[in-house]
Design an enzyme around this catalytic site. Sequence first.
Site, mmCIF file in Angstrom:
data_model
loop_
_atom_site.group_PDB
_atom_site.id
_atom_site.type_symbol
_atom_site.label_atom_id
_atom_site.label_comp_id
_atom_site.label_asym_id
_atom_site.label_seq_id
_atom_site.Cartn_x
_atom_site.Cartn_y
_atom_site.Cartn_z
ATOM 1 N N GLN A 113 2.503 -9.619 9.966
ATOM 2 C CA GLN A 113 0.994 -10.068 9.896
ATOM 3 C C GLN A 113 0.588 -10.851 8.911
ATOM 4 O O GLN A 113 -0.106 -11.853 8.896
ATOM 5 C CB GLN A 113 0.046 -8.642 10.054
ATOM 6 C CG GLN A 113 -1.208 -9.016 9.726
ATOM 7 C CD GLN A 113 -1.955 -7.864 9.917
ATOM 8 O OE1 GLN A 113 -2.422 -7.384 11.145
ATOM 9 N NE2 GLN A 113 -2.433 -7.074 8.887
ATOM 10 N N HIS A 136 -4.834 1.529 1.999
ATOM 11 C CA HIS A 136 -6.318 0.504 2.130
ATOM 12 C C HIS A 136 -6.877 0.726 0.884
ATOM 13 O O HIS A 136 -7.230 -0.467 0.504
ATOM 14 C CB HIS A 136 -7.375 1.245 2.983
ATOM 15 C CG HIS A 136 -6.663 1.229 4.655
ATOM 16 N ND1 HIS A 136 -6.307 2.367 5.264
ATOM 17 C CD2 HIS A 136 -6.227 0.259 5.387
ATOM 18 C CE1 HIS A 136 -5.914 2.075 6.470
ATOM 19 N NE2 HIS A 136 -5.759 0.961 6.654
HETATM 20 P P1 AMP Z 1 -5.104 -1.531 9.172
HETATM 21 O O1 AMP Z 1 -6.116 -0.779 8.843
HETATM 22 O O2 AMP Z 1 -3.831 -0.609 9.621
HETATM 23 O O3 AMP Z 1 -5.268 -2.764 9.966
HETATM 24 O O4 AMP Z 1 -4.727 -2.160 7.827
HETATM 25 C C1 AMP Z 1 -5.560 -2.787 7.027
HETATM 26 C C2 AMP Z 1 -4.846 -3.278 5.985
HETATM 27 O O5 AMP Z 1 -4.300 -2.387 4.846
HETATM 28 C C3 AMP Z 1 -3.628 -4.610 6.161
HETATM 29 O O6 AMP Z 1 -3.637 -5.588 5.497
HETATM 30 C C4 AMP Z 1 -2.609 -3.626 6.015
HETATM 31 O O7 AMP Z 1 -1.298 -4.020 5.756
HETATM 32 C C5 AMP Z 1 -2.902 -2.672 4.856
HETATM 33 N N1 AMP Z 1 -2.137 -1.265 4.640
HETATM 34 C C6 AMP Z 1 -2.082 -0.582 5.872
HETATM 35 N N2 AMP Z 1 -1.231 0.426 5.088
HETATM 36 C C7 AMP Z 1 -0.843 0.216 3.910
HETATM 37 C C8 AMP Z 1 0.120 0.760 3.070
HETATM 38 N N3 AMP Z 1 0.694 2.056 3.308
HETATM 39 N N4 AMP Z 1 0.344 0.085 1.873
HETATM 40 C C9 AMP Z 1 -0.293 -1.319 1.591
HETATM 41 N N5 AMP Z 1 -1.218 -1.691 2.331
HETATM 42 C C10 AMP Z 1 -1.326 -1.115 3.544
#
Ligand code: AMP
Length: 283
Positions: A155, A37
Site C-alpha cells: 500500500q 496507529h
Molecule cells: P488501517 O486502519 O489498517 O487502514 O491502517 C491505517 C494506517 O496505520 C496504515 O498506514 C497502516 O499501515 C498503519 N498501521 C496499521 N497497523 C500498523 C502497525 N502494526 N505498525 C505500523 N503501522 C500500522
Amino acid sequence: MKEITTIKEVKQWLKPYLKKNLRIGFVPTMGALHEGHLRLVRQSTAENNITVCSVFVNPIQFNNQEDLSKYPRNLSQDANLLRKSGCDMMFCPGLEEMYPGGRIDNVELEFGLLDKIMEGKFRPGHFRGVVIVVNKLFNIISPTNAYFGKKDYQQLMVINRMKEALGLAVNIIACETVRENDGLAMSSRNLRLTIGERQVARKIFEVLYKVREKGTKTPVWELREWAIKKIQEDSRFRVEYFEIADRETLMPIESWGQKTQAIALAAVYLGDVRLIDNVELFS
Ligand code: AMP
C-alpha cells in the site's frame, strides 16, 4: 480534540492553519485503533503543527463482504485514544459524505504490475479503493506530511506511486511496523482471532525473521518453499502468498544476484482471519 463529520467543516476548521502555512500532519485509518496507529499519530504531532486523523471504514477497498461487515468499529474508544495521543482533529465521515449518492469518482492510474501482484492479485480492486479514498482525503485535508505504516508495505508503495503520478505536494512518511510483545504485527483484525489462534499467531513473524536470518545463504525458491511449509506445519494456517521481492518495485526475485534491497512479504489465513506481514531483508 475537534471531532468532525463533514468535508465542509473540515475545510473551514483547517483554513486558518493553511493560511498561516502551518504544517499539517495526516494519518488515514479505518479505526479500531491500536498502538500501531497511535505511533503514527505521535510521530505526526512531533513533526507538525496540527495533526488530523481520519477514521473511515472504506467499503470500496474490501473485496469480501464478510471482511467488511466483521471489520471492528469502536468510534468512541478511537476518539479517546486519539485525544490522549495529541491528535488535534478526528475526521470521521459517513458513507454518504465520502460517496454522495453512492457515486465513486474513479481515479484511473496505471501502476504496471505493482497493484496487480500479491494483495492486488488476491484482493482484486483493493488498491483502486485505497487510491480513490486516500486521494480524496488528501484533497480534503491538504496535508504537508502523511503517515503510513510499513505493515502495509505494498500500500505504501502504491501511495508513493500515486503521489508521483498526480504530482502531489504531500510528503509520504513511512513508519516502522509496531509489534505485540510476541512479535505479531499489530492489526485491527487481530481482535478477530480466537484465544488459541492468538497464541500461535506469532509464527508468521518468526518465519519471516528466520528468512531474514537465513538470507542469501539459501536460494530464493528454497527459502520461499521452506517458509510456506514451516508456517503450514500447523493446519490452522493457510498461506495465500509468500514472496521475496525487490523492496522498491515489489517484483518477486528469482535469485539473490546483486540484490541488496529485498523484502519478504506474506498473507496468511489463520482460521478465517487474513493477516499480512513483512520484513526487510539485508538492512
Ligand atoms: P488501517 O486502519 O489498517 O487502514 O491502517 C491505517 C494506517 O496505520 C496504515 O498506514 C497502516 O499501515 C498503519 N498501521 C496499521 N497497523 C500498523 C502497525 N502494526 N505498525 C505500523 N503501522 C500500522
